[in-house]
Write an enzyme that holds these catalytic residues in place. Structure first.
Site: not given
Length: 243
Positions: A10-11, A89, A154, A187
């Site tokens: 969605s984003r 993703n 992460y 990014i």
């Protein structure tokens, strides 16, 4: 109907991938989201503006039962549909120094990036193997290949995703299924909006943050027929900060 499923679509980078695949292919785009329905609908609007079709599909990648039930229900309604492309993703960050990291911050980050990959891909791969075709693209991170201070959780999740990519690629290659990863650096997205761009860009040889589209171009290529001899590969998209 041939479909591409993008988790966390969605984003940010996920959205850019949905739109790029809509531009470059005739895949029906399945935009997965967890909570932000309005953003998912906005992405769908952009997919349709490219003259392609798509739909939004809600599930939390960390919930194996929800993933299975939602995808099975969708398949029941779309009996002729085949998900040929999976873009894993979905990911979250909960940064902090390891010595002060609560277990939840460790668990949540690993659950989303790594277990999310398992829950979605493991459920769909049987059908890909039967159809003898597929493209699995995992969105890793520069943190997963070089390690980033303050992101041990992460880095662990994305590093494991890189290793899983290389192993799975070897298992399914004979069935014309490729498994690759992209590893974005800094990014521009919601995830990096808190970072001090003017300070950090000095660390990046190309001297700027990347655009989500610059990741999406590579994903779109890996999803295409043109990339049929590339598998088990990790493409670093980071402006030269690490390779």
């Amino acid at each position: 109907m041939k479909c591409a499923l993008i988790t966390g679509g969605s984003r940010g980078i996920g959205k850019a991938i949905c739109v790029q695949l809509a531009k470059d292919s005739d895949y029906h785009i399945l935009i997965n989201y967890n909570s932000n329905k309005s953003a998912a609908l906005e992405t769908l609007k952009e997919v349709e503006a490219e003259g392609n079709t798509g739909e939004i599909i809600q599930f939390n990648v960390t919930d194996a039962n929800q993933v299975k039930t939602t995808l099975d229900t969708w398949q029941e309604k779309n009996k002729d549909a085949i998900i040929e492309i999976i873009v894993n993703n979905a990911g979250i960050t909960k940064d902090g120094l390891f010595m002060w990291m609560p277990q939840n911050d460790w668990q949540d980050v690993i659950n989303t990036s790594l277990n999310g990959f398992y829950n979605v891909t493991n459920h769909l791969i049987q059908k890909m193997l039967r159809n003898r075709f597929g493209r699995i693209i995992n969105v890793a991170s520069v943190s997963g290949v070089k390690g980033t201070a303050g992101q041990t959780n992460y880095s662990a999740a994305k590093g494991a995703l890189v290793a899983a990519t290389k192993a799975l690629a070897q298992e399914v290659a004979k069935r014309k299924i490729t498994v690759n990863a992209v590893a974005p650096g800094f990014i521009k997205s919601d995830m990096t909006s808190e970072l001090n761009e003017s300070e950090l860009k000095n660390l990046i040889p190309v001297n700027r943050f990347g655009e989500p589209e610059e990741v999406a171009f590579a994903v779109s290529f890996l999803a295409s027929k043109k990339a049929s001899y590339i598998t088990g590969e990790v493409i670093n998209i980071n402006g030269g900060i690490y390779s």
